[in-house]
Design a protein around this motif. Structure first.
Motif, PDB file in Angstrom:
ATOM      1  N   ARG A   1       0.829  -1.197   0.000  1.00 38.58           N
ATOM      2  CA  ARG A   1       0.000   0.000   0.000  1.00 38.58           C
ATOM      3  C   ARG A   1       0.873   1.260   0.000  1.00 38.58           C
ATOM      4  O   ARG A   1       0.568   2.228  -0.684  1.00 38.58           O
ATOM      5  N   ARG A   2       1.962   1.205   0.762  1.00 35.97           N
ATOM      6  CA  ARG A   2       2.852   2.365   0.812  1.00 35.97           C
ATOM      7  C   ARG A   2       3.522   2.595  -0.534  1.00 35.97           C
ATOM      8  O   ARG A   2       3.711   3.746  -0.949  1.00 35.97           O
ATOM      9  N   VAL A   3       3.874   1.526  -1.233  1.00 35.79           N
ATOM     10  CA  VAL A   3       4.481   1.673  -2.559  1.00 35.79           C
ATOM     11  C   VAL A   3       3.514   2.382  -3.502  1.00 35.79           C
ATOM     12  O   VAL A   3       3.909   3.287  -4.254  1.00 35.79           O
ATOM     13  N   VAL A   4       2.225   2.003  -3.471  1.00 34.85           N
ATOM     14  CA  VAL A   4       1.227   2.667  -4.313  1.00 34.85           C
ATOM     15  C   VAL A   4       1.143   4.153  -3.959  1.00 34.85           C
ATOM     16  O   VAL A   4       1.119   5.020  -4.840  1.00 34.85           O
ATOM     17  N   GLU A   5       1.118   4.470  -2.683  1.00 33.33           N
ATOM     18  CA  GLU A   5       1.016   5.869  -2.264  1.00 33.33           C
ATOM     19  C   GLU A   5       2.218   6.679  -2.746  1.00 33.33           C
ATOM     20  O   GLU A   5       2.066   7.817  -3.224  1.00 33.33           O
ATOM     21  N   LEU A   6       3.407   6.117  -2.638  1.00 35.36           N
ATOM     22  CA  LEU A   6       4.611   6.841  -3.039  1.00 35.36           C
ATOM     23  C   LEU A   6       4.683   7.002  -4.555  1.00 35.36           C
ATOM     24  O   LEU A   6       5.082   8.069  -5.053  1.00 35.36           O
TER      25      LEU A   6
ATOM     26  N   VAL B   1       4.331  10.228  -9.851  1.00 36.22           N
ATOM     27  CA  VAL B   1       3.744  10.488 -11.172  1.00 36.22           C
ATOM     28  C   VAL B   1       2.659  11.556 -11.105  1.00 36.22           C
ATOM     29  O   VAL B   1       2.306  12.142 -12.112  1.00 36.22           O
ATOM     30  N   GLY B   2       2.150  11.823  -9.893  1.00 38.90           N
ATOM     31  CA  GLY B   2       1.110  12.837  -9.737  1.00 38.90           C
ATOM     32  C   GLY B   2       1.645  14.155  -9.231  1.00 38.90           C
ATOM     33  O   GLY B   2       0.938  14.897  -8.540  1.00 38.90           O
ATOM     34  N   TYR B   3       2.898  14.469  -9.599  1.00 42.29           N
ATOM     35  CA  TYR B   3       3.551  15.671  -9.074  1.00 42.29           C
ATOM     36  C   TYR B   3       2.814  16.962  -9.426  1.00 42.29           C
ATOM     37  O   TYR B   3       3.008  17.982  -8.784  1.00 42.29           O
ATOM     38  N   SER B   4       1.962  16.917 -10.448  1.00 41.15           N
ATOM     39  CA  SER B   4       1.225  18.124 -10.831  1.00 41.15           C
ATOM     40  C   SER B   4      -0.199  18.126 -10.285  1.00 41.15           C
ATOM     41  O   SER B   4      -0.961  19.055 -10.559  1.00 41.15           O
TER      42      SER B   4
ATOM     43  N   TYR C   1      -2.016  15.002  -4.503  1.00 44.14           N
ATOM     44  CA  TYR C   1      -0.889  14.167  -4.128  1.00 44.14           C
ATOM     45  C   TYR C   1       0.284  14.953  -3.553  1.00 44.14           C
ATOM     46  O   TYR C   1       1.056  14.417  -2.758  1.00 44.14           O
ATOM     47  N   VAL C   2       0.474  16.194  -3.968  1.00 40.66           N
ATOM     48  CA  VAL C   2       1.647  16.942  -3.507  1.00 40.66           C
ATOM     49  C   VAL C   2       1.292  18.120  -2.619  1.00 40.66           C
ATOM     50  O   VAL C   2       2.174  18.785  -2.084  1.00 40.66           O
ATOM     51  N   GLY C   3      -0.003  18.391  -2.434  1.00 44.67           N
ATOM     52  CA  GLY C   3      -0.399  19.443  -1.512  1.00 44.67           C
ATOM     53  C   GLY C   3      -0.012  20.833  -1.947  1.00 44.67           C
ATOM     54  O   GLY C   3       0.127  21.735  -1.118  1.00 44.67           O
ATOM     55  N   ALA C   4       0.200  21.056  -3.240  1.00 47.44           N
ATOM     56  CA  ALA C   4       0.566  22.376  -3.740  1.00 47.44           C
ATOM     57  C   ALA C   4      -0.506  22.841  -4.720  1.00 47.44           C
ATOM     58  O   ALA C   4      -0.711  22.224  -5.760  1.00 47.44           O
ATOM     59  N   THR C   5      -1.203  23.886  -4.387  1.00 48.97           N
ATOM     60  CA  THR C   5      -2.292  24.376  -5.216  1.00 48.97           C
ATOM     61  C   THR C   5      -1.758  25.262  -6.331  1.00 48.97           C
ATOM     62  O   THR C   5      -0.975  26.186  -6.092  1.00 48.97           O
ATOM     63  N   VAL C   6      -2.186  24.976  -7.556  1.00 46.23           N
ATOM     64  CA  VAL C   6      -1.801  25.796  -8.700  1.00 46.23           C
ATOM     65  C   VAL C   6      -2.733  26.998  -8.781  1.00 46.23           C
ATOM     66  O   VAL C   6      -3.953  26.853  -8.802  1.00 46.23           O
ATOM     67  N   GLU C   7      -2.155  28.196  -8.808  1.00 43.98           N
ATOM     68  CA  GLU C   7      -2.936  29.414  -8.970  1.00 43.98           C
ATOM     69  C   GLU C   7      -2.702  29.969 -10.367  1.00 43.98           C
ATOM     70  O   GLU C   7      -1.641  29.786 -10.955  1.00 43.98           O
TER      71      GLU C   7
ATOM     72  N   ILE D   1       0.858  11.549 -17.357  1.00 36.91           N
ATOM     73  CA  ILE D   1       0.151  10.275 -17.234  1.00 36.91           C
ATOM     74  C   ILE D   1      -1.334  10.500 -17.491  1.00 36.91           C
ATOM     75  O   ILE D   1      -1.957  11.363 -16.877  1.00 36.91           O
ATOM     76  N   ASN D   2      -1.901   9.730 -18.409  1.00 39.97           N
ATOM     77  CA  ASN D   2      -3.338   9.772 -18.663  1.00 39.97           C
ATOM     78  C   ASN D   2      -3.977   8.771 -17.714  1.00 39.97           C
ATOM     79  O   ASN D   2      -4.194   7.608 -18.058  1.00 39.97           O
ATOM     80  N   GLY D   3      -4.247   9.243 -16.490  1.00 42.63           N
ATOM     81  CA  GLY D   3      -4.637   8.312 -15.450  1.00 42.63           C
ATOM     82  C   GLY D   3      -5.942   8.633 -14.764  1.00 42.63           C
ATOM     83  O   GLY D   3      -6.452   9.755 -14.836  1.00 42.63           O
ATOM     84  N   TYR D   4      -6.473   7.631 -14.115  1.00 36.91           N
ATOM     85  CA  TYR D   4      -7.649   7.765 -13.265  1.00 36.91           C
ATOM     86  C   TYR D   4      -7.222   7.581 -11.813  1.00 36.91           C
ATOM     87  O   TYR D   4      -6.567   6.584 -11.470  1.00 36.91           O
TER      88      TYR D   4
END
Length: 440
Positions: free
Chosen positions: A176-181, A186-189, A193-199, A423-426
């Motif tokens: 489970r931790r591997v999936v989260e990491l 891959v979800g850096y944007s 996942y990264v807690g950074a809001t794009v303004e 990544i074209n992901g769900y």
């Protein structure tokens, strides 16, 4: 009542560096790339400047199948160094975590690929066949017990991560931790996942200093945690090999060459990321596609063994889980009437190449009988073609065999899409089905 026709995109409205473009409905994205392919030459796009990162000079978008495949065949011109996965140059201090063989040229790339390719040989994959089938059956058992719910976390993400973790010898308590990491990497944007809001200021995406620091720190921390897991496993398997993939990799000696601890750690990270994210998204997209195209589901169920191989290729082509890879020009080079200059960057848009009208008849149609199907969903031809492509094909095949045998009417709802141009992901995909009768 007449059906409303969506507005056609204007070239000036297409900004490939804008996250809002990648959040558009997939049909709108397809129309935008069709417009880009209609242009006489490659389109140049700039990237927003982010604090603490060097200003990117921008990139040429390669959107035609012919251009993507030609660039893939000539790594001596279209180099993967210093990066193949990031449009902008990341800080050098992050290279130690993420600079894997996918970001290398020969001879370094050839050395590592020669060592690790044995782990994906037909013999090794045949050994994993029964294990993949057992895992898929157990996952569907638990999906049935849960009565449906999120298909991504309940099924699509589980099979590939369990398989690759088992191959590497990663204990089940870490799965489970591997999936989260890997989600973070891959979800850096994606703010989730990264807690950074794009303004957005005047239509330009801004992370700001605090947001960029948070994004870089979160991604680097995820990479560090996976490296730490790799280092611990590597030390254990060097001292006491167990026959798993980690044991084979850290003790391999091919023509006198071994993986250094850093090379093993970066390849370990590449395996758990690529072995999880791309296959899970192909499986999730596949269920959504078969829900939207019941005729194709009926066609598959009428002759599963005869049509599943073609179905897998079409799922990968149509969904293109990896949207792009980057290449860097080592010298001036002319391709299809355009002269690229030494130092230029190009972005190989696999998603667009897989919809190229010059190669695929009616490319926006999902057709599991499509033949030929020379898609680039596993990368273009050449030394960087996906090493795990056959493993991914096997996992997708086994999962749909199990799903459609036991839950033939399983259907997907509306997905929660990943905010990403890579990544074209769900992130989530609800699913429903008629529970099988007891004893079946």
């Amino acid at each position: 009542m007449a059906t409303e026709i969506p507005p056609q995109p204007e070239l000036a409205d297409i900004d490939l560096s804008d996250l809002r473009f990648w959040a558009r409905p997939l049909e709108e994205r397809a129309r935008a790339f069709a417009l880009l392919r209609a242009q006489p030459g490659p389109v140049f796009f700039t990237l927003p400047k982010l604090p603490f990162l060097g200003q990117s000079p921008g990139s040429w978008a390669l959107v035609h199948h012919a251009d993507v495949t030609e660039a893939s065949r000539h790594p001596e011109v279209f180099s993967s160094e210093p990066s193949a996965t990031s449009p902008a140059d990341m800080p050098r201090w992050m290279d130690g975590y993420f600079n894997s063989m996918i970001d290398m040229d020969d001879p370094r790339h050839a050395k590592i690929r020669r060592i690790v390719s044995r782990a994906f040989s037909p013999k090794m994959l045949a050994k994993a066949e029964d294990d993949i089938a057992r895992r898929a059956a157990r996952i569907v058992d638990e999906l049935v017990e849960a009565g449906g719910g999120d298909f991504v976390s309940g099924a699509a993400a589980r099979l590939p991560v369990e398989v690759i973790c088992d191959m590497l010898g990663i204990p089940a308590r870490h799965h489970r931790r591997v999936v989260e990491l890997t989600n973070i990497i891959v979800g850096y944007s994606d703010p989730e996942y990264v807690g950074a809001t794009v303004e957005y200021r005047d239509g330009v995406p801004k992370l700001g200093r605090l947001g960029t620091l948070r994004m870089l720190g979160t991604v680097a921390s995820a990479g560090w945690r996976l490296h730490r897991l790799a280092a611990r496993l590597g030390r254990e398997r060097r001292a006491a090999p167990t026959g798993d993939l980690t044991s084979a990799l850290v003790n391999a000696n091919v023509d006198g060459e071994r993986l250094t601890p850093r090379e093993f750690a970066t390849f370990f990270l590449l395996l758990v990321v690529a072995g999880n994210e791309t296959t899970r998204n192909a499986i999730a997209h596949g269920l959504k596609l078969f829900t939207e195209h019941p005729d194709q589901r009926e066609l598959l169920l009428a002759d599963f063994d005869g049509r599943i191989a073609g179905a897998v290729e079409e799922i990968v082509r149509f969904s293109s889980p990896v949207i792009f890879m980057r290449r860097n020009l080592t010298r001036d080079h002319e391709m299809n009437g355009h002269t690229f200059r030494e130092g230029d960057r190009v972005t190989l848009f696999y998603w667009s190449a897989n919809r190229d009208e010059a190669v695929f008849a009616d490319p926006d149609r999902f057709d599991i009988t499509r033949s030929p199907n020379p898609h680039v969903g596993f990368g273009g031809p050449g030394p960087h073609f996906c090493l795990g492509a056959n493993l991914a094909r096997r996992e997708i095949t086994v999962m749909f065999r199990e799903l459609f045998t036991r839950l033939p009417d399983i259907a997907a709802g509306e997905p929660d899409r990943l905010v990403s141009g890579f990544i074209n992901g769900y992130k989530r995909l609800p699913c429903t089905f008629t529970p099988p009768r007891p004893g079946r």
